[in-house]
Design a protein around this motif. Structure first.
Motif, mmCIF file in Angstrom:
data_model
loop_
_atom_site.group_PDB
_atom_site.id
_atom_site.type_symbol
_atom_site.label_atom_id
_atom_site.label_comp_id
_atom_site.label_asym_id
_atom_site.label_seq_id
_atom_site.Cartn_x
_atom_site.Cartn_y
_atom_site.Cartn_z
ATOM 1 N N ARG A 128 17.901 28.043 56.082
ATOM 2 C CA ARG A 128 17.552 27.206 57.230
ATOM 3 C C ARG A 128 16.713 27.932 58.278
ATOM 4 N N TYR A 129 16.812 29.263 58.340
ATOM 5 C CA TYR A 129 16.169 29.973 59.449
ATOM 6 C C TYR A 129 15.114 30.989 59.004
ATOM 7 N N ASN A 130 14.640 30.859 57.782
ATOM 8 C CA ASN A 130 13.462 31.598 57.293
ATOM 9 C C ASN A 130 13.626 33.114 57.259
ATOM 10 N N TYR A 131 14.843 33.585 57.092
ATOM 11 C CA TYR A 131 15.031 35.014 56.849
ATOM 12 C C TYR A 131 14.730 35.289 55.378
ATOM 13 N N LYS A 132 14.181 36.464 55.109
ATOM 14 C CA LYS A 132 13.830 36.823 53.734
ATOM 15 C C LYS A 132 15.097 37.097 52.913
ATOM 16 N N LYS A 133 15.075 36.640 51.678
ATOM 17 C CA LYS A 133 16.247 36.804 50.817
ATOM 18 C C LYS A 133 16.584 38.279 50.608
ATOM 19 N N LYS A 134 15.554 39.100 50.442
ATOM 20 C CA LYS A 134 15.778 40.528 50.191
ATOM 21 C C LYS A 134 16.443 41.201 51.393
ATOM 22 N N GLU A 135 15.924 40.915 52.607
ATOM 23 C CA GLU A 135 16.498 41.558 53.796
ATOM 24 C C GLU A 135 17.922 41.068 54.038
ATOM 25 N N MET A 136 18.207 39.808 53.701
ATOM 26 C CA MET A 136 19.554 39.282 53.923
ATOM 27 C C MET A 136 20.529 39.778 52.855
ATOM 28 N N THR A 137 20.027 40.106 51.668
ATOM 29 C CA THR A 137 20.893 40.734 50.662
ATOM 30 C C THR A 137 21.319 42.108 51.153
ATOM 31 N N GLY A 138 20.370 42.864 51.721
ATOM 32 C CA GLY A 138 20.710 44.167 52.305
ATOM 33 C C GLY A 138 21.649 44.029 53.476
ATOM 34 N N TRP A 139 21.404 43.022 54.315
ATOM 35 C CA TRP A 139 22.277 42.766 55.475
ATOM 36 C C TRP A 139 23.707 42.479 55.019
ATOM 37 N N PHE A 140 23.833 41.602 54.013
ATOM 38 C CA PHE A 140 25.171 41.242 53.544
ATOM 39 C C PHE A 140 25.850 42.442 52.889
ATOM 40 N N ASN A 141 25.119 43.232 52.123
ATOM 41 C CA ASN A 141 25.713 44.417 51.511
ATOM 42 C C ASN A 141 26.243 45.379 52.572
ATOM 43 N N ASN A 142 25.467 45.558 53.642
ATOM 44 C CA ASN A 142 25.903 46.469 54.716
ATOM 45 C C ASN A 142 27.158 45.962 55.415
ATOM 46 N N THR A 143 27.158 44.674 55.785
ATOM 47 C CA THR A 143 28.323 44.141 56.509
ATOM 48 C C THR A 143 29.533 44.042 55.596
ATOM 49 N N ALA A 144 29.315 43.726 54.311
ATOM 50 C CA ALA A 144 30.429 43.676 53.357
ATOM 51 C C ALA A 144 31.014 45.064 53.142
ATOM 52 N N TYR A 145 30.134 46.054 53.035
ATOM 53 C CA TYR A 145 30.602 47.434 52.852
ATOM 54 C C TYR A 145 31.472 47.864 54.031
ATOM 55 N N ASP A 146 31.008 47.599 55.263
ATOM 56 C CA ASP A 146 31.779 47.978 56.446
ATOM 57 C C ASP A 146 33.143 47.295 56.457
ATOM 58 N N THR A 147 33.166 46.007 56.105
ATOM 59 C CA THR A 147 34.411 45.232 56.125
ATOM 60 C C THR A 147 35.387 45.726 55.061
ATOM 61 N N ILE A 148 34.887 45.943 53.861
ATOM 62 C CA ILE A 148 35.738 46.382 52.748
ATOM 63 C C ILE A 148 36.278 47.784 53.008
ATOM 64 N N VAL A 149 35.421 48.669 53.507
ATOM 65 C CA VAL A 149 35.853 50.035 53.813
ATOM 66 C C VAL A 149 36.943 50.022 54.882
ATOM 67 N N TYR A 150 36.768 49.179 55.904
ATOM 68 C CA TYR A 150 37.788 49.074 56.956
ATOM 69 C C TYR A 150 39.133 48.658 56.350
ATOM 70 N N TYR A 151 39.104 47.660 55.478
ATOM 71 C CA TYR A 151 40.346 47.189 54.851
ATOM 72 C C TYR A 151 40.980 48.275 53.984
ATOM 73 N N LEU A 152 40.203 48.898 53.119
ATOM 74 C CA LEU A 152 40.760 49.905 52.212
ATOM 75 C C LEU A 152 41.259 51.135 52.967
ATOM 76 N N ARG A 153 40.608 51.438 54.080
ATOM 77 C CA ARG A 153 40.999 52.611 54.855
ATOM 78 C C ARG A 153 42.267 52.357 55.672
ATOM 79 N N ASN A 154 42.435 51.132 56.191
ATOM 80 C CA ASN A 154 43.504 50.866 57.152
ATOM 81 C C ASN A 154 44.620 49.951 56.672
ATOM 82 N N SER A 155 44.324 49.060 55.723
ATOM 83 C CA SER A 155 45.322 48.039 55.383
ATOM 84 C C SER A 155 45.801 48.065 53.934
ATOM 85 N N ALA A 156 44.973 48.558 53.029
ATOM 86 C CA ALA A 156 45.372 48.567 51.624
ATOM 87 C C ALA A 156 46.603 49.453 51.425
#
Length: 434
Positions: free
Chosen positions: A357-385
């Motif tokens: 809907r907002y004309n962001y490039k698919k490639k840049e948003m794949t990198g964006w999602f990988n970065n935010t997913a990595y931060d979220t998953i690492v936080y969980y595995l480090r503190n809650s798992a």
């Protein structure tokens, strides 16, 4: 207050304020000049008091620059030293007021507003009766005339319902909603927003946070009106560490108007910090609708900010206006896998929305999602798992949904998981005293 006894610290602070008043009485000075003078005076005091006085110095310097309302300094002196009504505090306030009165205080910006659009404040609560009362009272204390508070109670069992009736039952600006079963804060925000969130501006307030600048709504609404199209306006806060009652200044440090795209792509990275929760943030209701709030997987603060940045720029007022409490219940180390996956799925929805809907490039948003997913998953595995199953589940989810970061995540936590498994052996735990 460390090694300094409370009464001793009060006397040190009195002496310090008196010295500051004499030092800054000579005419206009910049924020950094005042801060430098205050720090020099703080260094002359006993070592145990210097940290507290240096923190106070920054608050005083902001006052000298006219950034914060006078009541913010009074609040700080009262909560940290019990000295807001002292003679020294009164003289200091007078001297600070004189420094910026001729130049015009930024804290007075926006006092004159033509039309007065409605502000709807949504407070979710669960078993925090004393905190909730303070939160509601802090909103009622705002000098802004057109405001309404919606409290949605998630089936509290601590007498919240009785307190609300006794304290606010006759207050027409407070609406009280109550669930019969616990539904969680995200669902409650949506329910209250749908039922009563009809203001032009919306503020989502957690029940344990509160405002301390009674003129903030007036400034934030004026900011919105002077810059149409902003998604939200936010400000600075004090972080209150409940165990020690210590206040720490949090300055966001962003531009008055921050570009939506730059902020979205770099959200929570250096130079693009997230405001503390949403306690200072006036969202434009139209922006919330445009960014599809009614169909969010998880209505938490980071996701609301990210979606809002898809539809408008961000506004910031460099003023301390509220208090964000940090205690045992608001930064959890017991996140469930279900909660985590819902959070990740919401971020994935945001990625798809940005592309489609907002004309962001698919490639840049794949990198964006990988970065935010990595931060979220690492936080969980480090503190809650806690178990091998927790790790295995998240590895499988990552491999299926974020294959690009799967190897990096697994490698990082391979040793940690082995240690956890070893520590589950009773004999080994006994040998190392754990």
């Amino acid at each position: 207050m460390g090694m300094v006894q409370q009464e001793d610290m009060r006397q040190v602070c009195r002496r310090f304020m008196d010295s500051v008043s004499r030092e800054i009485g000579g005419g206009p000075a910049t924020e950094e000049e005042v801060f430098g003078k205050c720090r020099t005076l703080a260094e002359r005091e006993q070592p145990e008091a210097r940290e507290a006085l240096t923190a106070l110095s920054r608050v005083i310097a902001r006052q000298a620059a006219g950034k914060d309302a006078a009541e913010v300094l009074r609040f700080y002196l009262d909560s940290q030293f019990g000295l807001s009504d002292s003679e020294e505090a009164g003289l200091l306030e007078e001297k600070l007021g004189a420094l910026h009165s001729s130049a015009g205080s930024a804290a007075a910006e926006g006092a004159a507003v033509g039309a007065v659009p409605k502000i709807s404040v949504i407070i979710t609560t669960y078993n925090r009766k004393p905190f909730l009362r303070q939160a509601v009272e802090s909103i009622l204390a705002q000098n802004y005339p057109n405001k309404e508070i919606v409290v949605i109670d998630d089936a509290s069992a601590d007498g919240t319902e009785v307190m609300m009736e006794e304290c606010f039952g006759d207050e027409p600006r407070v609406i009280y909603m109550r669930n019969e079963t616990n539904k969680g804060p995200g669902a409650n925000r949506l329910a209250a927003f749908t039922a009563h969130g009809d203001g032009e501006y919306i503020l989502f307030l957690d029940d344990d946070d509160y405002l301390i600048d009674s003129g903030y709504f007036s400034r934030a609404a004026a900011f919105h009106q002077s810059r149409p199209g902003l998604s939200f306006v936010a400000a600075n806060v004090f972080l209150e560490y409940s165990a020690s009652q210590r206040l720490q200044l949090q300055e966001i440090g962003l531009s008055e108007v921050t570009d939506r795209r730059a902020y979205f792509l770099n959200f929570e990275r250096p130079g693009y910090g997230k405001p503390a929760s949403t306690l200072t943030t006036l969202f434009r209701r139209e922006a919330l609708i445009d960014m599809d709030i009614l169909h969010m997987n998880m209505v938490n603060d980071a996701s609301i900010y990210l979606r809002s940045l898809l539809v408008g720029d961000a506004g910031f007022i460099d003023a301390v206006v509220g208090v964000y409490r940090i205690h045992g219940n608001n930064i959890t180390f017991n996140l469930s896998r279900d909660f985590l996956v819902r959070n990740l799925e919401e971020k994935r929805s945001i990625r798809n929305l940005a592309v489609e809907r907002y004309n962001y490039k698919k490639k840049e948003m794949t990198g964006w999602f990988n970065n935010t997913a990595y931060d979220t998953i690492v936080y969980y595995l480090r503190n809650s798992a806690k178990t091998k199953e927790d790790y295995t589940y998240m590895y499988q989810w990552t491999r299926s949904n974020c294959p690009d970061i799967y190897g990096k995540v697994k490698q990082e936590f391979r040793v940690r998981l082995i240690k956890k498994q070893i520590l589950q052996v009773p004999l080994i735990r006994k040998l190392i005293g754990r």
